[in-house]
Design a protein around this motif. Structure first.
Motif, PDB file in Angstrom:
ATOM      1  N   LYS A  54     -81.122 -53.081 -18.261  1.00 64.72           N
ATOM      2  CA  LYS A  54     -80.727 -52.548 -19.564  1.00 64.72           C
ATOM      3  C   LYS A  54     -80.844 -51.027 -19.609  1.00 64.72           C
ATOM      4  CE  LYS A  54     -83.260 -55.569 -21.956  1.00 64.72           C
ATOM      5  NZ  LYS A  54     -83.817 -56.365 -23.081  1.00 64.72           N
ATOM      6  N   ALA A  55     -81.815 -50.466 -18.912  1.00 60.23           N
ATOM      7  CA  ALA A  55     -81.957 -49.005 -18.863  1.00 60.23           C
ATOM      8  C   ALA A  55     -80.736 -48.370 -18.199  1.00 60.23           C
ATOM      9  CB  ALA A  55     -83.233 -48.626 -18.117  1.00 60.23           C
ATOM     10  N   LYS A  56     -80.227 -49.010 -17.145  1.00 55.73           N
ATOM     11  CA  LYS A  56     -79.033 -48.483 -16.467  1.00 55.73           C
ATOM     12  C   LYS A  56     -77.796 -48.616 -17.361  1.00 55.73           C
ATOM     13  CE  LYS A  56     -80.674 -49.304 -11.749  1.00 55.73           C
ATOM     14  NZ  LYS A  56     -80.489 -50.090 -10.504  1.00 55.73           N
ATOM     15  N   ILE A  57     -77.735 -49.697 -18.114  1.00 51.64           N
ATOM     16  CA  ILE A  57     -76.620 -49.870 -19.051  1.00 51.64           C
ATOM     17  C   ILE A  57     -76.639 -48.768 -20.109  1.00 51.64           C
ATOM     18  CG2 ILE A  57     -75.685 -51.358 -20.879  1.00 51.64           C
ATOM     19  CD1 ILE A  57     -76.569 -53.772 -19.167  1.00 51.64           C
ATOM     20  N   GLN A  58     -77.828 -48.412 -20.593  1.00 51.01           N
ATOM     21  CA  GLN A  58     -77.918 -47.375 -21.623  1.00 51.01           C
ATOM     22  C   GLN A  58     -77.485 -46.004 -21.099  1.00 51.01           C
ATOM     23  OE1 GLN A  58     -78.240 -47.805 -24.781  1.00 51.01           O
ATOM     24  NE2 GLN A  58     -78.690 -50.006 -24.656  1.00 51.01           N
ATOM     25  N   LEU A  59     -77.675 -45.748 -19.817  1.00 53.06           N
ATOM     26  CA  LEU A  59     -77.192 -44.488 -19.238  1.00 53.06           C
ATOM     27  C   LEU A  59     -75.665 -44.419 -19.328  1.00 53.06           C
ATOM     28  CD1 LEU A  59     -79.481 -44.162 -16.067  1.00 53.06           C
ATOM     29  CD2 LEU A  59     -79.636 -42.853 -18.197  1.00 53.06           C
ATOM     30  N   PHE A  60     -75.032 -45.540 -19.058  1.00 54.00           N
ATOM     31  CA  PHE A  60     -73.573 -45.637 -19.198  1.00 54.00           C
ATOM     32  C   PHE A  60     -73.172 -45.439 -20.659  1.00 54.00           C
ATOM     33  CE2 PHE A  60     -70.215 -48.956 -20.142  1.00 54.00           C
ATOM     34  CZ  PHE A  60     -69.132 -48.155 -19.804  1.00 54.00           C
ATOM     35  N   GLY A  98     -73.688 -68.926 -35.936  1.00 58.76           N
ATOM     36  CA  GLY A  98     -73.602 -70.063 -35.032  1.00 58.76           C
ATOM     37  C   GLY A  98     -74.894 -70.196 -34.262  1.00 58.76           C
ATOM     38  N   ILE A  99     -74.911 -71.035 -33.244  1.00 57.13           N
ATOM     39  CA  ILE A  99     -76.078 -71.114 -32.361  1.00 57.13           C
ATOM     40  C   ILE A  99     -75.613 -70.965 -30.913  1.00 57.13           C
ATOM     41  CG2 ILE A  99     -77.517 -72.468 -33.938  1.00 57.13           C
ATOM     42  CD1 ILE A  99     -76.984 -74.910 -32.230  1.00 57.13           C
ATOM     43  N   THR A 100     -76.405 -70.224 -30.146  1.00 60.86           N
ATOM     44  CA  THR A 100     -76.021 -69.825 -28.796  1.00 60.86           C
ATOM     45  C   THR A 100     -77.194 -69.976 -27.839  1.00 60.86           C
ATOM     46  OG1 THR A 100     -74.556 -68.136 -29.768  1.00 60.86           O
ATOM     47  CG2 THR A 100     -75.067 -67.921 -27.425  1.00 60.86           C
ATOM     48  N   LEU A 101     -76.900 -70.432 -26.634  1.00 56.20           N
ATOM     49  CA  LEU A 101     -77.876 -70.412 -25.551  1.00 56.20           C
ATOM     50  C   LEU A 101     -77.548 -69.185 -24.711  1.00 56.20           C
ATOM     51  CD1 LEU A 101     -80.242 -71.974 -24.176  1.00 56.20           C
ATOM     52  CD2 LEU A 101     -78.517 -73.021 -22.695  1.00 56.20           C
ATOM     53  N   LEU A 102     -78.522 -68.291 -24.559  1.00 47.40           N
ATOM     54  CA  LEU A 102     -78.218 -67.023 -23.897  1.00 47.40           C
ATOM     55  C   LEU A 102     -79.317 -66.576 -22.944  1.00 47.40           C
ATOM     56  CD1 LEU A 102     -80.116 -64.769 -25.468  1.00 47.40           C
ATOM     57  CD2 LEU A 102     -78.346 -64.924 -27.207  1.00 47.40           C
ATOM     58  N   ILE A 103     -78.964 -65.552 -22.176  1.00 46.84           N
ATOM     59  CA  ILE A 103     -79.847 -64.908 -21.201  1.00 46.84           C
ATOM     60  C   ILE A 103     -79.901 -63.429 -21.551  1.00 46.84           C
ATOM     61  CG2 ILE A 103     -79.970 -64.128 -18.777  1.00 46.84           C
ATOM     62  CD1 ILE A 103     -78.516 -66.821 -18.084  1.00 46.84           C
ATOM     63  N   ARG A 104     -81.051 -62.807 -21.372  1.00 48.98           N
ATOM     64  CA  ARG A 104     -81.145 -61.357 -21.560  1.00 48.98           C
ATOM     65  C   ARG A 104     -81.512 -60.710 -20.217  1.00 48.98           C
ATOM     66  NH1 ARG A 104     -80.710 -60.754 -26.984  1.00 48.98           N
ATOM     67  NH2 ARG A 104     -81.615 -62.382 -28.292  1.00 48.98           N
ATOM     68  N   PRO A 105     -80.759 -59.668 -19.824  1.00 48.07           N
ATOM     69  CA  PRO A 105     -81.101 -58.955 -18.584  1.00 48.07           C
ATOM     70  C   PRO A 105     -82.482 -58.314 -18.698  1.00 48.07           C
ATOM     71  CG  PRO A 105     -78.906 -58.346 -19.362  1.00 48.07           C
ATOM     72  CD  PRO A 105     -79.552 -59.127 -20.465  1.00 48.07           C
ATOM     73  N   ASN A 106     -83.073 -57.983 -17.558  1.00 46.72           N
ATOM     74  CA  ASN A 106     -84.401 -57.359 -17.591  1.00 46.72           C
ATOM     75  C   ASN A 106     -84.296 -55.890 -18.008  1.00 46.72           C
ATOM     76  OD1 ASN A 106     -83.642 -55.869 -15.281  1.00 46.72           O
ATOM     77  ND2 ASN A 106     -84.599 -57.325 -13.885  1.00 46.72           N
ATOM     78  N   ASP A 107     -85.456 -55.275 -18.224  1.00 51.23           N
ATOM     79  CA  ASP A 107     -85.494 -53.910 -18.765  1.00 51.23           C
ATOM     80  C   ASP A 107     -84.861 -52.891 -17.823  1.00 51.23           C
ATOM     81  OD1 ASP A 107     -86.718 -54.816 -21.034  1.00 51.23           O
ATOM     82  OD2 ASP A 107     -88.752 -54.277 -20.418  1.00 51.23           O
ATOM     83  N   GLU A 108     -85.016 -53.098 -16.522  1.00 54.55           N
ATOM     84  CA  GLU A 108     -84.454 -52.163 -15.548  1.00 54.55           C
ATOM     85  C   GLU A 108     -82.931 -52.137 -15.637  1.00 54.55           C
ATOM     86  OE1 GLU A 108     -84.427 -51.390 -10.703  1.00 54.55           O
ATOM     87  OE2 GLU A 108     -85.703 -52.945 -11.545  1.00 54.55           O
ATOM     88  N   ASN A 144     -80.674 -52.189 -26.738  1.00 58.92           N
ATOM     89  CA  ASN A 144     -81.246 -53.085 -25.720  1.00 58.92           C
ATOM     90  C   ASN A 144     -81.605 -54.453 -26.294  1.00 58.92           C
ATOM     91  OD1 ASN A 144     -80.997 -51.401 -23.542  1.00 58.92           O
ATOM     92  ND2 ASN A 144     -83.113 -50.709 -23.524  1.00 58.92           N
ATOM     93  N   SER A 145     -82.069 -54.467 -27.542  1.00 60.15           N
ATOM     94  CA  SER A 145     -82.513 -55.726 -28.157  1.00 60.15           C
ATOM     95  C   SER A 145     -81.390 -56.750 -28.283  1.00 60.15           C
ATOM     96  CB  SER A 145     -83.098 -55.448 -29.541  1.00 60.15           C
ATOM     97  OG  SER A 145     -82.115 -54.824 -30.369  1.00 60.15           O
ATOM     98  N   ASP A 146     -80.134 -56.274 -28.289  1.00 59.33           N
ATOM     99  CA  ASP A 146     -79.005 -57.175 -28.540  1.00 59.33           C
ATOM    100  C   ASP A 146     -78.181 -57.483 -27.298  1.00 59.33           C
ATOM    101  OD1 ASP A 146     -79.998 -56.628 -31.052  1.00 59.33           O
ATOM    102  OD2 ASP A 146     -78.172 -55.703 -31.827  1.00 59.33           O
ATOM    103  N   ILE A 147     -78.458 -56.811 -26.186  1.00 54.61           N
ATOM    104  CA  ILE A 147     -77.687 -57.038 -24.960  1.00 54.61           C
ATOM    105  C   ILE A 147     -78.017 -58.421 -24.397  1.00 54.61           C
ATOM    106  CG2 ILE A 147     -77.396 -56.288 -22.558  1.00 54.61           C
ATOM    107  CD1 ILE A 147     -77.747 -53.409 -23.551  1.00 54.61           C
ATOM    108  N   HIS A 148     -76.984 -59.186 -24.099  1.00 56.31           N
ATOM    109  CA  HIS A 148     -77.193 -60.568 -23.654  1.00 56.31           C
ATOM    110  C   HIS A 148     -75.998 -61.051 -22.844  1.00 56.31           C
ATOM    111  CE1 HIS A 148     -74.554 -60.980 -27.105  1.00 56.31           C
ATOM    112  NE2 HIS A 148     -74.179 -62.137 -26.603  1.00 56.31           N
ATOM    113  N   ILE A 149     -76.196 -62.170 -22.185  1.00 60.17           N
ATOM    114  CA  ILE A 149     -75.126 -62.902 -21.507  1.00 60.17           C
ATOM    115  C   ILE A 149     -75.122 -64.307 -22.108  1.00 60.17           C
ATOM    116  CG2 ILE A 149     -74.362 -63.912 -19.316  1.00 60.17           C
ATOM    117  CD1 ILE A 149     -75.830 -61.522 -17.946  1.00 60.17           C
ATOM    118  N   THR A 150     -73.972 -64.732 -22.582  1.00 60.13           N
ATOM    119  CA  THR A 150     -73.882 -66.067 -23.182  1.00 60.13           C
ATOM    120  C   THR A 150     -73.800 -67.131 -22.097  1.00 60.13           C
ATOM    121  OG1 THR A 150     -72.776 -65.227 -25.172  1.00 60.13           O
ATOM    122  CG2 THR A 150     -72.477 -67.557 -24.664  1.00 60.13           C
ATOM    123  N   VAL A 151     -74.729 -68.072 -22.141  1.00 62.33           N
ATOM    124  CA  VAL A 151     -74.644 -69.239 -21.258  1.00 62.33           C
ATOM    125  C   VAL A 151     -73.688 -70.251 -21.882  1.00 62.33           C
ATOM    126  CG1 VAL A 151     -75.915 -71.150 -20.202  1.00 62.33           C
ATOM    127  CG2 VAL A 151     -76.980 -68.890 -20.369  1.00 62.33           C
TER     128      VAL A 151
END
Length: 226
Positions: A50-56, A38-48, A72-79
């Protein structure tokens, strides 16, 4: 929508299902013949963030390495899911430039978007980071996109499954039977109110994507800077 209430209700219901052995496995993650795009409009969080997410995720991975963890390359928020993934959709079916034009028009009056990622929620098949826009900018953008696309004759499936109102980020999908549901929920409880950070959105991306937003199967169509 009260986002905190929505996330909390979802977590309560889903964590109960997981503990009772009623989690759901996604059998299509590793299916090479999966042709849902499909096609999606999305936002990606900043590196800081994403680093905290990876600790989890590292803590979850330590108790159950068999699940699907988002890099990290795939983490996103769908707009907005403009064309929800379906079997056989290809870019040859649309004129990409017409979609870009509507999005550019929709962004003309958008203020800065800020998002706070705080806490964990879940579904019976996934674990998500809770996202909270700090004002109405994202909701206003979504409503403008809805209005402008529905005025057009372009193929779109906005709100066809549900009207998107959250700002969560899916970070784990269950691709195997859970090895230890109790330990998994213990980790999510530990991070239930964790503050992963706040970021200001500087760029939105329009992408052609598979169901899981894997970088290897994503084609960037346009970037929009705020």
């Amino acid at each position: 929508m009260n986002l905190q209430e929505h996330y909390s209700q979802l977590y309560t219901k889903s964590s109960k299902a997981i503990l009772e052995g009623n989690s759901k496995v996604d059998n299509q993650i590793n299916d090479a013949s999966d042709s849902r795009f499909g096609i999606t409009l999305l936002i990606r969080p900043n590196d800081e963030v994403k680093a905290k997410i990876q600790l989890f995720l590292n803590e979850l991975r330590a108790i159950d390495s068999k699940q699907y963890y988002y890099p990290n390359s795939d983490i996103h928020i769908t707009v907005m899911s403009i064309i929800s993934c379906y079997e056989g959709f290809t870019l040859a079916k649309i004129k990409t430039e017409e979609y870009i034009e509507i999005i550019q028009k929709s962004l003309l009056d958008v203020d800065k978007i800020k998002i706070e990622l705080k806490g964990i929620t879940a579904s019976p098949s996934a674990i998500m980071i809770q996202g909270f826009p700090t004002d109405e900018s994202m909701n206003n953008l979504r409503n403008t996109l809805r209005e402008n696309f529905k005025k057009s004759t372009l193929q779109q499936s906005i709100d066809s499954r549900y009207a998107i109102a959250t700002a969560h980020s899916t970070v784990v999908r269950f691709q195997e039977k859970l090895e230890n549901p109790e330990k998994l929920i213990a980790v999510t409880e530990k991070f239930r109110d964790c503050n992963f950070g706040e970021f200001t959105v500087t760029k939105l991306e329009l992408v052609y994507n598979d169901w899981y937003q894997r970088e290897s199967k994503t084609i960037s169509l346009a970037d929009f800077y705020l």
